[in-house]
Design a protein around this motif. Sequence first.
Motif, PDB file in Angstrom:
ATOM      1  N   GLY A   1       5.350  -4.899   0.627  1.00  0.00           N
ATOM      2  CA  GLY A   1       4.963  -6.459   0.060  1.00  0.00           C
ATOM      3  C   GLY A   1       5.775  -7.455   0.622  1.00  0.00           C
ATOM      4  O   GLY A   1       6.227  -7.343   1.759  1.00  0.00           O
ATOM      5  N   ILE A   2       5.976  -8.771   0.157  1.00  0.00           N
ATOM      6  CA  ILE A   2       6.301  -9.840   0.766  1.00  0.00           C
ATOM      7  C   ILE A   2       6.953 -10.798  -0.532  1.00  0.00           C
ATOM      8  O   ILE A   2       6.158 -10.651  -1.621  1.00  0.00           O
ATOM      9  CB  ILE A   2       5.147 -10.546   1.490  1.00  0.00           C
ATOM     10  N   SER A   3       7.851 -11.632  -0.184  1.00  0.00           N
ATOM     11  CA  SER A   3       8.439 -12.319  -1.333  1.00  0.00           C
ATOM     12  C   SER A   3       7.610 -13.615  -1.306  1.00  0.00           C
ATOM     13  O   SER A   3       7.393 -14.384  -0.128  1.00  0.00           O
ATOM     14  CB  SER A   3       9.935 -12.707  -0.912  1.00  0.00           C
ATOM     15  N   GLY A   4       7.189 -14.159  -2.629  1.00  0.00           N
ATOM     16  CA  GLY A   4       6.528 -15.346  -2.716  1.00  0.00           C
ATOM     17  C   GLY A   4       6.051 -15.281  -4.075  1.00  0.00           C
ATOM     18  O   GLY A   4       6.105 -14.380  -4.985  1.00  0.00           O
TER      19      GLY A   4
ATOM     20  N   ASP B   1      10.504 -11.465  -6.007  1.00  0.00           N
ATOM     21  CA  ASP B   1      11.760 -10.451  -5.692  1.00  0.00           C
ATOM     22  C   ASP B   1      11.562  -9.812  -4.237  1.00  0.00           C
ATOM     23  O   ASP B   1      12.651  -9.173  -3.487  1.00  0.00           O
ATOM     24  CB  ASP B   1      11.725  -9.404  -6.923  1.00  0.00           C
ATOM     25  N   GLY B   2      10.213  -9.811  -3.762  1.00  0.00           N
ATOM     26  CA  GLY B   2      10.043  -9.434  -2.315  1.00  0.00           C
ATOM     27  C   GLY B   2      10.140  -7.797  -2.132  1.00  0.00           C
ATOM     28  O   GLY B   2      10.112  -7.088  -3.133  1.00  0.00           O
ATOM     29  N   PRO B   3       9.772  -7.588  -0.980  1.00  0.00           N
ATOM     30  CA  PRO B   3       9.542  -5.880  -0.753  1.00  0.00           C
ATOM     31  C   PRO B   3      10.447  -4.991  -1.272  1.00  0.00           C
ATOM     32  O   PRO B   3       9.956  -3.847  -1.620  1.00  0.00           O
ATOM     33  CB  PRO B   3       9.168  -5.917   0.506  1.00  0.00           C
ATOM     34  N   THR B   4      11.693  -4.972  -1.288  1.00  0.00           N
ATOM     35  CA  THR B   4      12.572  -4.303  -1.489  1.00  0.00           C
ATOM     36  C   THR B   4      12.455  -3.916  -3.201  1.00  0.00           C
ATOM     37  O   THR B   4      12.897  -2.888  -3.515  1.00  0.00           O
ATOM     38  CB  THR B   4      14.109  -4.590  -1.151  1.00  0.00           C
ATOM     39  N   PHE B   5      11.930  -4.825  -3.913  1.00  0.00           N
ATOM     40  CA  PHE B   5      11.776  -4.598  -5.353  1.00  0.00           C
ATOM     41  C   PHE B   5      10.171  -4.352  -5.543  1.00  0.00           C
ATOM     42  O   PHE B   5      10.069  -3.960  -6.885  1.00  0.00           O
ATOM     43  CB  PHE B   5      12.190  -5.805  -6.134  1.00  0.00           C
ATOM     44  N   GLN B   6       9.468  -4.367  -4.835  1.00  0.00           N
ATOM     45  CA  GLN B   6       7.945  -4.176  -4.965  1.00  0.00           C
ATOM     46  C   GLN B   6       7.620  -2.801  -4.585  1.00  0.00           C
ATOM     47  O   GLN B   6       7.450  -2.175  -3.350  1.00  0.00           O
ATOM     48  CB  GLN B   6       7.084  -5.212  -4.102  1.00  0.00           C
ATOM     49  N   PRO B   7       7.430  -1.783  -5.600  1.00  0.00           N
ATOM     50  CA  PRO B   7       6.970  -0.541  -5.500  1.00  0.00           C
ATOM     51  C   PRO B   7       5.708  -0.497  -4.933  1.00  0.00           C
ATOM     52  O   PRO B   7       4.558  -1.085  -5.450  1.00  0.00           O
ATOM     53  CB  PRO B   7       6.914   0.078  -7.082  1.00  0.00           C
ATOM     54  N   ILE B   8       5.629   0.549  -3.832  1.00  0.00           N
ATOM     55  CA  ILE B   8       4.456   0.782  -3.109  1.00  0.00           C
ATOM     56  C   ILE B   8       4.243   2.374  -3.375  1.00  0.00           C
ATOM     57  O   ILE B   8       3.035   2.789  -3.658  1.00  0.00           O
ATOM     58  CB  ILE B   8       4.179   0.327  -1.653  1.00  0.00           C
ATOM     59  N   GLU B   9       5.028   3.036  -2.561  1.00  0.00           N
ATOM     60  CA  GLU B   9       4.909   4.697  -2.582  1.00  0.00           C
ATOM     61  C   GLU B   9       5.403   5.511  -3.865  1.00  0.00           C
ATOM     62  O   GLU B   9       5.276   6.493  -3.768  1.00  0.00           O
ATOM     63  CB  GLU B   9       5.498   4.976  -1.154  1.00  0.00           C
ATOM     64  N   GLN B  10       5.969   4.589  -4.673  1.00  0.00           N
ATOM     65  CA  GLN B  10       6.780   5.365  -5.702  1.00  0.00           C
ATOM     66  C   GLN B  10       5.843   6.275  -6.564  1.00  0.00           C
ATOM     67  O   GLN B  10       6.048   7.225  -7.032  1.00  0.00           O
ATOM     68  CB  GLN B  10       7.626   4.299  -6.523  1.00  0.00           C
TER      69      GLN B  10
END
Length: 659
Positions: free
Chosen positions: A631-634, A468-477
Amino acid sequence: MAIRNDKKLNTVKLLALDMINEAESGNPGIVLSASPILYSLYLNHLNTISKIPKWINRDRFIMSCGHGSAMYYSMLHLAGYNLSLEDLKRFRQIDSFTPGHPEMDPELGIEATTGPLGQGIATAVGVAMAERYYENLSKKVDPKSKLIDFYTYVLCSDGDLDEGISYEALAFAAKQKLNKLIVLYDSNDMNADGPTYNSTIEDIEDRFDALDFNVIYVKNGHNLNEVSSAIKEAKRSKYPSIIIFKTILGKDLKKENNNILHAGGLDEKDIIDLKVKYGLPKESFSYDEKIKEEIISSIDKRVSKKYEAWLKEYDKAKKSRNPDLVYMINLLENDQFIIDFDSNNYKINNDYFEDGRLSNQKVLNFISPKTKFFLGGSSNIKTLTKAYFTKSGISSSENPLAKNIAFGIREHAMAGILGGMALCGLRVFSSTFLAFADYMKPAMRVSAMMNLPITYIFTHDSISIGQDGPTFQPIEQLTMLRSIPNMKVFRPCDIKEIIGSWEYILKNKGPSCLIISKEKMIVNKHTNGKYVQYGAYIVRKEKEKLSGVLIATGSEVAIALKAAEELFTQGIDLRVVSMPCMELFLKQTPIYEEKLFPKEVKIITLEAGSSMIWNRFATNKDCAIGVDEFGISGKKDDVLKYLNFDYNSILYRIKKNFD
């Protein structure tokens, strides 16, 4: 001889202006545009009793345009609520009962905390949803019941309707056909920067007509008869209503219709001139006491008969001993939410291996049959979050007692609507992806101020969602959620901790976030649902001599345990601590903290998100192992390796701290 209505109304206005002048802060413009709406509502329509402020069948009023608080407090004072003249004089002062924007206090007649524009509208929609649910529950027992039968009114401004949450929430209200919701729109066409035509183009009537609202237009919103007639008409509608009152910002001032009146713009001479024009005393906070007596008398005379009739319904419900009605009354009167739920009653096999979302769904469906007052929904992704009741339908006007709510892709409104439902005693939850917590934050923040018992379920909780890539990968939430005062954030590592999290949530008040992995989760032999209440506990003891402590949450607990076993063979003996709820741990005693984290021992933290908040525990920044970039999509394994968060990279990062 009775005092004229216009003099009573003008007293509401001038008391509010005196408050603003005394505080040297506030919004005088709305006082002179919207006071006729508020005065007419309280005097002629709102079924409330100041001496019984928590009457469970009272009409609810939400002041979405919280910048009009001075007018609101003035009206409450004159309507007999426990706000004294001294309280009005302390407007916007620390520790006063009259803060800059309304703060929930039902005893004072203030139903909800408001201020951020638009959110009060979503709150009102939630209150109307709760009313419909309670009403239909009581009518299921007695089809003629009037035990719960109230209207929800919300006063809003141009600014409220500029905010996206207002249309999200009102589109939902239209779909639900919440006909007891009445929006009172103070349309003065002026914002803080100037005329609204500088930034808006839509025709409000057409917009709400398209939503299938009952739209009522009042050409002169300063005419009390026109205002009252419009509200009366709205109460007859089979659809939610919006009444558009055309008003003039700061009416009757020399500076009327001037945007400076949104943030002061008055001096004492302006106020005195207006008092002379209205024929009122020039002294600050001075008025004829008979005005207050007559306002209270008019309201009591109108409402007392309705209250006496309702008491018969109330006594009938009490005597029926119907468990649902008795429970509902206790919930509304005393906020008593009682549920038989004990994590010890659920025995989990050690070979249990399941997607965390499915485990959470099982727990939700354990809870559901135990109470009719636990509801929830998602932003139309329940098939992905799995947070729904499998044996209940979708809530609608045709199926009002269904417990699953389809909010639409409207995360901000979803959070605000749940706030209104929780204000009425219901225990509610939402669900969406963790990355979209940002959409919900403003409403979550206000609910946390009110300490409302809402559970925000967030799934897809880390970079492991992969493609899903970085827009869906939570980091700071996670860091963002943990930074909200009063909020408790649970990130359980297996089904036992999920059950333990729910036990704490159900038996305690206040807002919570439940962070659920979409990964399959093993059952860890030493986890214990009962220990969730402590926030953190040991899941692996050192075998010989303690080298350090490794703290982990969620899916990373299993990784920490595996790493600890492997590192033991290399001479590093780690204690592993699961920390499902940082906030609960931080409330424990220093003795308990030292029991987990002996002094002078290296502490390493492990979580698939921002490491920022973990610096309060980690010995140094290298000991806080997390993900501090987008993140990154992969594919999952490739993404984890790319971000140095695959198992081998984690093992290396832990070991490096002992070199």
